[in-house]
Design a protein around this motif. Structure first.
Motif, PDB file in Angstrom:
ATOM      1  N   ASN A 280      40.518  43.459  50.406  1.00  0.00           N
ATOM      2  CA  ASN A 280      41.084  43.283  51.746  1.00  0.00           C
ATOM      3  C   ASN A 280      41.685  44.584  52.278  1.00  0.00           C
ATOM      4  N   GLN A 281      42.333  45.318  51.423  1.00  0.00           N
ATOM      5  CA  GLN A 281      42.897  46.596  51.827  1.00  0.00           C
ATOM      6  C   GLN A 281      41.800  47.596  52.199  1.00  0.00           C
ATOM      7  N   ILE A 282      40.722  47.583  51.416  1.00  0.00           N
ATOM      8  CA  ILE A 282      39.593  48.474  51.736  1.00  0.00           C
ATOM      9  C   ILE A 282      38.998  48.110  53.090  1.00  0.00           C
ATOM     10  N   THR A 283      38.829  46.806  53.341  1.00  0.00           N
ATOM     11  CA  THR A 283      38.288  46.362  54.641  1.00  0.00           C
ATOM     12  C   THR A 283      39.220  46.748  55.781  1.00  0.00           C
TER      13      THR A 283
ATOM     14  N   ALA B  82      43.937  38.527  37.937  1.00  0.00           N
ATOM     15  CA  ALA B  82      43.070  39.696  38.135  1.00  0.00           C
ATOM     16  C   ALA B  82      42.152  39.508  39.336  1.00  0.00           C
ATOM     17  N   ALA B  83      41.632  38.284  39.522  1.00  0.00           N
ATOM     18  CA  ALA B  83      40.754  38.010  40.663  1.00  0.00           C
ATOM     19  C   ALA B  83      41.512  38.150  41.982  1.00  0.00           C
ATOM     20  N   ARG B  84      42.730  37.663  41.992  1.00  0.00           N
ATOM     21  CA  ARG B  84      43.534  37.797  43.210  1.00  0.00           C
ATOM     22  C   ARG B  84      43.848  39.263  43.509  1.00  0.00           C
ATOM     23  N   ALA B  85      44.152  40.031  42.490  1.00  0.00           N
ATOM     24  CA  ALA B  85      44.420  41.458  42.696  1.00  0.00           C
ATOM     25  C   ALA B  85      43.193  42.172  43.226  1.00  0.00           C
ATOM     26  N   LEU B  86      42.015  41.796  42.682  1.00  0.00           N
ATOM     27  CA  LEU B  86      40.772  42.406  43.165  1.00  0.00           C
ATOM     28  C   LEU B  86      40.511  42.040  44.622  1.00  0.00           C
ATOM     29  N   GLN B  87      40.805  40.781  44.993  1.00  0.00           N
ATOM     30  CA  GLN B  87      40.620  40.350  46.382  1.00  0.00           C
ATOM     31  C   GLN B  87      41.561  41.108  47.317  1.00  0.00           C
ATOM     32  N   GLN B  88      42.784  41.342  46.884  1.00  0.00           N
ATOM     33  CA  GLN B  88      43.728  42.117  47.687  1.00  0.00           C
ATOM     34  C   GLN B  88      43.239  43.544  47.889  1.00  0.00           C
ATOM     35  N   ILE B  89      42.680  44.113  46.824  1.00  0.00           N
ATOM     36  CA  ILE B  89      42.142  45.480  46.945  1.00  0.00           C
ATOM     37  C   ILE B  89      40.979  45.506  47.929  1.00  0.00           C
TER      38      ILE B  89
END
Length: 245
Positions: A52-55, A43-50
């Motif tokens: 990164n996509q927002i950035t 879940a933490a990795r998925a949140l980090q990917q999200i």
């Protein structure tokens, strides 16, 4: 013995009832710490990917904004004013009196009016040519002063345009606006150089006409002196009556 069996069956039923309808108790019974940690990490990795996509989307949006700024055109253009100034100067040069800036016309004038005095020309013709040369010199000086007056009148317009263009260049929101402001400043400089060229040309024309007039006058003076000295009758004194009785 039957009584013991009844107690055992009752205990099993009680345990089934306790486990069946209570999910929390059941989860505590089947809880796997490793699986839970793995799920949290996923879940933490998925949140980090999200994130990164927002950035990345924010950076792309900012890049588009910057590109729009770089492609924005300068809202001010001095081209029309510069063209009008150059046209005024060109019109004055084209309106040059008598001998204009035309090679064929200049060649005709120097083969006739400014040509060496011919021994066959009459005194009246020599005098007429001298008069024409003097008029050409006066017209040349007048044309030069008109061009100079026009160039001086352009100074205020050029100053206002330069101030506007410098302000526009300093306040440019993108590369295109800055480039356009710089190009217009170069165009203003070219217009000023055109005015300077026109002034030098008009002043040089006037000076050349004056020099040609003096040169032709000297040649004509020598011819007239030769005629005076070679007259067959020579000088004959005459009586001049100054007053009527």
């Amino acid at each position: 013995m039957n009584r013991f069996r009844r107690f055992a069956v009752a205990g099993v039923v009680a345990l089934a009832v306790l486990v069946g309808p209570n999910p929390a108790f059941a989860q505590l019974v089947v809880f796997d710490p490793n699986n839970y940690a793995q799920n949290v990490l996923t879940a933490a990795r998925a949140l980090q990917q999200i994130n990164n996509q927002i950035t990345s989307l924010q950076n792309q949006a900012q890049m588009l904004v910057n590109q729009a700024r770089n492609l924005a055109s300068l809202p001010y253009s001095s081209l029309q004013q510069l063209e009008q100034s150059i046209q005024r100067t060109q019109q004055l040069l084209a309106q040059a009196q008598r001998i204009s800036f035309d090679i064929q016309q200049i060649d005709r004038a120097f083969s006739t009016t400014y040509a060496p005095a011919s021994p066959d020309a009459t005194d009246q013709a020599l005098i007429a040519n001298a008069q024409v040369r003097w008029q050409n010199s006066v017209a040349g000086f007048q044309d030069a002063m008109r061009v100079q007056a026009t160039v001086v009148s352009n100074l205020d317009t050029n100053r206002a345009q330069m101030s506007t263009l410098v302000t526009a260049s300093q306040g440019a929101t993108g590369a295109l606006q800055a480039s356009q402001a710089a190009n217009q400043l170069l165009a203003l400089q070219a217009q000023q150089l055109a005015d300077l060229t026109a002034t030098v040309a008009a002043q040089g024309r006037a000076q050349n006409l004056e020099s040609a007039q003096r040169t032709a006058a000297q040649d004509q003076g020598r011819e007239q002196l030769r005629r005076f000295l070679t007259q067959s009758r020579g000088y004959q004194p005459t009586i001049v009556q100054m007053f009527h009785q």
